[in-house]
Design a protein around this motif. Sequence first.
Motif, short mmCIF file in Angstrom:
data_model
loop_
_atom_site.label_atom_id
_atom_site.label_comp_id
_atom_site.label_asym_id
_atom_site.label_seq_id
_atom_site.Cartn_x
_atom_site.Cartn_y
_atom_site.Cartn_z
N LYS A 1 0.85 -1.19 0.00
CA LYS A 1 0.00 0.00 0.00
C LYS A 1 0.89 1.24 0.00
CE LYS A 1 -0.71 -0.35 5.03
NZ LYS A 1 -1.75 -0.43 6.09
N PRO A 2 0.33 2.40 -0.37
CA PRO A 2 1.14 3.61 -0.50
C PRO A 2 1.69 4.10 0.84
CG PRO A 2 -0.97 3.82 -1.65
CD PRO A 2 -1.06 2.59 -0.80
N GLY A 3 2.74 4.92 0.73
CA GLY A 3 3.24 5.64 1.89
C GLY A 3 4.46 5.07 2.56
N PHE A 4 5.16 4.13 1.91
CA PHE A 4 6.37 3.54 2.50
C PHE A 4 7.52 4.52 2.30
CE2 PHE A 4 9.71 0.58 3.46
CZ PHE A 4 9.12 -0.40 4.25
N HIS B 1 9.34 8.35 -12.73
CA HIS B 1 9.27 7.56 -11.51
C HIS B 1 8.57 8.32 -10.39
CE1 HIS B 1 13.01 4.86 -12.56
NE2 HIS B 1 12.08 4.85 -13.50
N MET B 2 8.86 9.62 -10.28
CA MET B 2 8.33 10.42 -9.18
C MET B 2 6.84 10.74 -9.34
SD MET B 2 11.22 13.17 -7.95
CE MET B 2 11.67 13.81 -9.56
N THR B 3 6.37 10.77 -10.58
CA THR B 3 5.01 11.23 -10.79
C THR B 3 4.04 10.15 -11.24
OG1 THR B 3 5.60 11.91 -13.05
CG2 THR B 3 5.74 13.60 -11.31
N ARG C 1 8.81 2.76 -7.38
CA ARG C 1 7.83 3.49 -6.56
C ARG C 1 8.49 4.29 -5.44
NH1 ARG C 1 4.37 -1.79 -6.51
NH2 ARG C 1 3.29 -1.59 -8.52
N ILE C 2 9.72 3.93 -5.07
CA ILE C 2 10.41 4.68 -4.03
C ILE C 2 10.54 6.15 -4.40
CG2 ILE C 2 12.68 4.10 -4.97
CD1 ILE C 2 13.75 4.04 -2.11
N TYR C 3 10.66 6.44 -5.70
CA TYR C 3 10.77 7.83 -6.15
C TYR C 3 9.50 8.59 -5.82
CZ TYR C 3 14.96 6.70 -8.88
OH TYR C 3 16.23 6.34 -9.27
N TYR C 4 8.36 7.97 -6.07
CA TYR C 4 7.07 8.63 -5.78
C TYR C 4 6.92 8.85 -4.28
CZ TYR C 4 2.05 9.58 -5.95
OH TYR C 4 0.81 10.17 -5.84
N SER D 1 9.45 11.41 -2.82
CA SER D 1 9.30 12.77 -3.33
C SER D 1 7.87 13.28 -3.17
CB SER D 1 9.68 12.82 -4.82
OG SER D 1 8.71 12.14 -5.60
N GLU D 2 7.04 12.48 -2.50
CA GLU D 2 5.64 12.84 -2.27
C GLU D 2 4.94 13.16 -3.60
OE1 GLU D 2 5.65 15.94 0.65
OE2 GLU D 2 6.73 14.73 2.11
N GLY D 3 5.10 12.25 -4.54
CA GLY D 3 4.44 12.42 -5.83
C GLY D 3 5.04 13.51 -6.69
N GLY D 4 6.32 13.77 -6.52
CA GLY D 4 7.00 14.76 -7.35
C GLY D 4 6.95 16.17 -6.80
N THR D 5 6.39 16.35 -5.60
CA THR D 5 6.26 17.70 -5.04
C THR D 5 7.42 18.09 -4.14
OG1 THR D 5 4.99 16.90 -3.13
CG2 THR D 5 3.75 17.51 -5.11
#
Length: 410
Positions: free
Chosen positions: A154-157, A257-259, A316-319, A322-326
């Motif tokens: 699930k997200p948020g790791f 990767h980040m977005t 997914r570590i990039y996302y 980076s909090e979704g590229g932000t």
Amino acid sequence: MTSTKIAEETPFEIAVPDADIELLKKKLELARFPDELEGADWSYGAPLADIKRLVSHWKDGFDWRKHEAKINELPMFTRDIDVDAFGTLNIHYVHQQSDVKNAIPLLFVHGWPGHFLEVEKMLPMLTAASPDHPSFHVVAPSLPGYGFSEGAHKPGFKAPQYAELFNKLMVALGYNEYVYQGGDWGGILGKAIVPTLGPKHIKAWHTNMPIMNPPTLLRNPLLFLQMLLTPFNKTIREGFEYTQRFVNLGSGYSKMHMTKPQTIGYSLADSPVGLLAWIYEKLVAWTDEYPWTDDEVLRWISIYYFSRAGPAASVRIYYEMSEGGTATLGLGHLSPATVPTGVSYFPGELIRLPKSWAALMGKTVYVGEHDKGGHFAAFEVPEVLAGDMFKMYGKGGGAFGVVPGKSGYD
């Protein structure tokens, strides 16, 4: 994959099913290649001739079983680790112990597009007994979603979860106090978690990718004023220009990767040719003219292709970080490390910042500068990176004796 259960730790061997190998060969047989502009070379990306040659060898010449058997000579294990709010993850790791009784426990953390095999060449060097340098017990985990580690579901790791996972692994192995080494994501995660786990658990750390935010008037007044009042010399100017070229021309992968990691994930998971091209370009571009053999490349890529969670999980570590590229890869304004810190500079590293900024990393006790090596220093120039570890933790080094009772010498 096959394994034998022993208590909480499970010895591990890679055993890719025959059906998976056959499917890979079928996909390679059916590959459809793009066209290529005349004289494009590397400027547009991985050259068509290189990819065709590698695909042909992967399909008809590369012997995965031979390489699988060689990798299985490493002391590999898996262990279930509970991560708060994320449940239990089955984590794969290499654990090579030294014969030296008071060897220093070392956590070695890889990044993307690396994996646990980055540590392979360094293992005999780091664990060797010698009166001239310290020895280490080396633990090299596969990050969640990489190699043969289970990925998060699930997200948020993020950094706190990596800190919890790494520390629980080391403590479970009997290493309540240890040192840390990392490049790429290993270095970025180190900047995030060393301040939280040190000095209670992480007693010192080293990175071969020293990146940091520029000095500011409030946080680093002396260095900030020095930067304003002292003209940059030629070396520093060239370093900034080199870094800017990478940001402009070589960092597009990270934006994807980040977005939108799921979008690129379909290509990485379904197309071995797409996966090969995506990573091969980085292996060549990010090393310092390292003479890759085709077998080395395909062995490297095969770890991703046959990985437990599939190659899409690795990006997914990039996302997350980076909090979704932000945000900037989770760096933000992190607290400097209060434990002894070492950095090594290699000419082929992706980012070249002024060496005076090494002080921003924290309690910097060792700085190594080299004229050969790139982003994958542990694989390209293992003897050089190991040498830096020996100097930092050896007699007279800035981190000598930092782990009580663990000098690393007989």
